[in-house]
Design a protein around this motif. Sequence first.
Motif, PDB file in Angstrom:
ATOM      1  N   GLU A  44      -5.256   5.607   5.456  1.00 38.89           N
ATOM      2  CA  GLU A  44      -6.216   4.876   4.631  1.00 38.89           C
ATOM      3  C   GLU A  44      -5.760   4.813   3.174  1.00 38.89           C
ATOM      4  N   ASP A  45      -5.310   5.949   2.648  1.00 44.10           N
ATOM      5  CA  ASP A  45      -4.841   5.973   1.250  1.00 44.10           C
ATOM      6  C   ASP A  45      -3.552   5.181   1.091  1.00 44.10           C
ATOM      7  N   SER A  46      -2.702   5.220   2.110  1.00 44.43           N
ATOM      8  CA  SER A  46      -1.461   4.429   2.069  1.00 44.43           C
ATOM      9  C   SER A  46      -1.776   2.942   1.958  1.00 44.43           C
ATOM     10  N   PHE A  47      -2.751   2.489   2.743  1.00 40.69           N
ATOM     11  CA  PHE A  47      -3.157   1.086   2.693  1.00 40.69           C
ATOM     12  C   PHE A  47      -3.696   0.725   1.303  1.00 40.69           C
ATOM     13  N   GLU A  48      -4.471   1.625   0.713  1.00 37.47           N
ATOM     14  CA  GLU A  48      -4.996   1.379  -0.638  1.00 37.47           C
ATOM     15  C   GLU A  48      -3.864   1.259  -1.649  1.00 37.47           C
ATOM     16  N   ILE A  49      -2.866   2.138  -1.533  1.00 36.44           N
ATOM     17  CA  ILE A  49      -1.720   2.113  -2.440  1.00 36.44           C
ATOM     18  C   ILE A  49      -0.953   0.803  -2.272  1.00 36.44           C
ATOM     19  N   LEU A  50      -0.697   0.421  -1.027  1.00 33.80           N
ATOM     20  CA  LEU A  50       0.074  -0.793  -0.761  1.00 33.80           C
ATOM     21  C   LEU A  50      -0.656  -2.038  -1.265  1.00 33.80           C
ATOM     22  N   GLU A  51      -1.957  -2.100  -1.037  1.00 31.70           N
ATOM     23  CA  GLU A  51      -2.725  -3.258  -1.507  1.00 31.70           C
ATOM     24  C   GLU A  51      -2.716  -3.328  -3.031  1.00 31.70           C
ATOM     25  N   CYS A  52      -2.891  -2.196  -3.682  1.00 31.98           N
ATOM     26  CA  CYS A  52      -2.868  -2.145  -5.143  1.00 31.98           C
ATOM     27  C   CYS A  52      -1.498  -2.565  -5.677  1.00 31.98           C
ATOM     28  N   ALA A  53      -0.438  -2.085  -5.027  1.00 29.82           N
ATOM     29  CA  ALA A  53       0.915  -2.436  -5.457  1.00 29.82           C
ATOM     30  C   ALA A  53       1.140  -3.945  -5.367  1.00 29.82           C
ATOM     31  N   PHE A  54       0.790  -4.523  -4.217  1.00 29.16           N
ATOM     32  CA  PHE A  54       0.999  -5.959  -4.017  1.00 29.16           C
ATOM     33  C   PHE A  54       0.195  -6.771  -5.030  1.00 29.16           C
ATOM     34  N   ASP A  55      -1.058  -6.378  -5.228  1.00 34.74           N
ATOM     35  CA  ASP A  55      -1.943  -7.113  -6.132  1.00 34.74           C
ATOM     36  C   ASP A  55      -1.506  -7.010  -7.590  1.00 34.74           C
ATOM     37  N   ASN A  56      -0.668  -6.013  -7.889  1.00 33.08           N
ATOM     38  CA  ASN A  56      -0.204  -5.829  -9.265  1.00 33.08           C
ATOM     39  C   ASN A  56       1.256  -6.223  -9.467  1.00 33.08           C
ATOM     40  N   GLY A  57       1.771  -7.017  -8.534  1.00 36.71           N
ATOM     41  CA  GLY A  57       3.081  -7.624  -8.758  1.00 36.71           C
ATOM     42  C   GLY A  57       4.277  -6.848  -8.250  1.00 36.71           C
ATOM     43  N   ILE A  58       4.051  -5.742  -7.546  1.00 38.81           N
ATOM     44  CA  ILE A  58       5.169  -5.010  -6.934  1.00 38.81           C
ATOM     45  C   ILE A  58       5.442  -5.636  -5.571  1.00 38.81           C
ATOM     46  N   SER A  59       6.638  -6.141  -5.374  1.00 36.01           N
ATOM     47  CA  SER A  59       6.911  -6.934  -4.173  1.00 36.01           C
ATOM     48  C   SER A  59       7.891  -6.283  -3.203  1.00 36.01           C
ATOM     49  N   ILE A  60       8.526  -5.172  -3.602  1.00 35.14           N
ATOM     50  CA  ILE A  60       9.545  -4.538  -2.767  1.00 35.14           C
ATOM     51  C   ILE A  60       9.150  -3.092  -2.465  1.00 35.14           C
ATOM     52  N   LEU A  61       9.292  -2.696  -1.204  1.00 27.57           N
ATOM     53  CA  LEU A  61       9.096  -1.311  -0.786  1.00 27.57           C
ATOM     54  C   LEU A  61      10.428  -0.701  -0.395  1.00 27.57           C
ATOM     55  N   ASP A  62      10.554   0.592  -0.641  1.00 26.82           N
ATOM     56  CA  ASP A  62      11.748   1.340  -0.231  1.00 26.82           C
ATOM     57  C   ASP A  62      11.341   2.314   0.868  1.00 26.82           C
ATOM     58  N   SER A  63      12.043   2.262   1.991  1.00 30.20           N
ATOM     59  CA  SER A  63      11.724   3.140   3.109  1.00 30.20           C
ATOM     60  C   SER A  63      13.015   3.613   3.769  1.00 30.20           C
ATOM     61  N   ALA A  64      12.871   4.284   4.913  1.00 33.08           N
ATOM     62  CA  ALA A  64      14.043   4.770   5.655  1.00 33.08           C
ATOM     63  C   ALA A  64      13.594   5.253   7.019  1.00 33.08           C
ATOM     64  N   GLU A  65      14.511   5.207   7.970  1.00 39.26           N
ATOM     65  CA  GLU A  65      14.214   5.762   9.287  1.00 39.26           C
ATOM     66  C   GLU A  65      13.865   7.247   9.163  1.00 39.26           C
ATOM     67  N   ALA A  66      14.482   7.917   8.194  1.00 35.92           N
ATOM     68  CA  ALA A  66      14.280   9.357   8.016  1.00 35.92           C
ATOM     69  C   ALA A  66      12.920   9.717   7.415  1.00 35.92           C
ATOM     70  N   TYR A  67      12.136   8.713   6.997  1.00 42.76           N
ATOM     71  CA  TYR A  67      10.865   8.999   6.332  1.00 42.76           C
ATOM     72  C   TYR A  67       9.694   9.070   7.320  1.00 42.76           C
ATOM     73  N   GLY A  68       9.855   9.839   8.365  1.00 48.50           N
ATOM     74  CA  GLY A  68       8.756  10.028   9.317  1.00 48.50           C
ATOM     75  C   GLY A  68       8.278   8.703   9.886  1.00 48.50           C
ATOM     76  N   ASP A  69       6.960   8.460   9.795  1.00 56.81           N
ATOM     77  CA  ASP A  69       6.405   7.218  10.351  1.00 56.81           C
ATOM     78  C   ASP A  69       6.101   6.183   9.258  1.00 56.81           C
ATOM     79  N   ALA A  70       6.849   6.228   8.152  1.00 59.99           N
ATOM     80  CA  ALA A  70       6.620   5.281   7.050  1.00 59.99           C
ATOM     81  C   ALA A  70       6.776   3.831   7.509  1.00 59.99           C
ATOM     82  N   HIS A  71       7.761   3.562   8.363  1.00 62.44           N
ATOM     83  CA  HIS A  71       7.936   2.192   8.876  1.00 62.44           C
ATOM     84  C   HIS A  71       6.666   1.712   9.577  1.00 62.44           C
ATOM     85  N   GLN A  72       6.110   2.582  10.400  1.00 64.14           N
ATOM     86  CA  GLN A  72       4.925   2.204  11.165  1.00 64.14           C
ATOM     87  C   GLN A  72       3.717   1.970  10.256  1.00 64.14           C
TER      88      GLN A  72
END
Length: 292
Positions: free
Chosen positions: A32-60
């Motif tokens: 839930e908090d991840s979704f809030e962070i992502l929505e806030c980021a997008f709405d404030n002009g951040i367009s790129i995310l950094d992730s990795a296979e090694a970051y647990g379930d971040a892709h999902q």
Amino acid sequence: MPKISTNKFILGTVQMGLNYGINNSSGKVSLEDSFEILECAFDNGISILDSAEAYGDAHQVIGAFHKNHPEKTFEIITKLPHHFDAQIKEKVSIYLAELQVPQLYALLFHSYDSYKKNISNFDVLLELKAQNKIKHIGVSVYTNAEIEAVILNDDIEIIQIPFNLLDNNSLRGEILKKAKAKGKTIHTRSAFLQGLFFKDLNSENHTLKQLHKELMELGDIKIKSNCAMSQLALNYCAQQDYIDNVLIGVDSKSQLKENITALNHTISPEIMADLDAIKVKNVDLLNPSLWT
């Protein structure tokens, strides 16, 4: 100097998939908090995310957000694991499905060693690029010597490197300017050195004790600059001409908002010079993977 745009930020997602960071007491960020962070980021002009296979379930987590908010789709940088079985095509297909995107903004080797060990598979990356499954190819590195080697490969477009108030211009400036001159895109990470800049200077943390003198200097400069440590740390990176994007990681929506607001501050040339003058002799102390 004009205000720096938030599109210079790349939002890291390791906290959404793992417990991460020396100063993180709350653990992995909830869905839930991840979704809030992502929505806030997008709405404030951040367009790129950094992730990795090694970051647990971040892709999902990212994929679930995209599925729920198809009108707010990010460009994604992700990284191949440090050790993998050369099945790059299969991995990319899995990544695209997990992330719910048609193309990766960039696929990075997670380390210089991984890059070197898999250089024979580079043609596969170029094929994926030709098929528009990945837009850019890059490498995440640690040392200046690794940058020196990587910039010799014309097909490497993005270099991700640590850069911050201690791992600074005096250590990185010359080689990063050389990389820019070679046409490379420079992404920096560890702007807060995994939260070390915010820890109590009386902490028993082993790394903090060894960097106590330099952290005291930072504290004095912070007072002189009349700004918060987050403002100092973020703007020091963002104001460098040779840095294209600054990777930040947050544990909450409020923290993200603080980081965005921090860009309203501009560091003066005098303060920048003071920061550049800080020189850490034992550079291993600046590499969190070597912390004990």
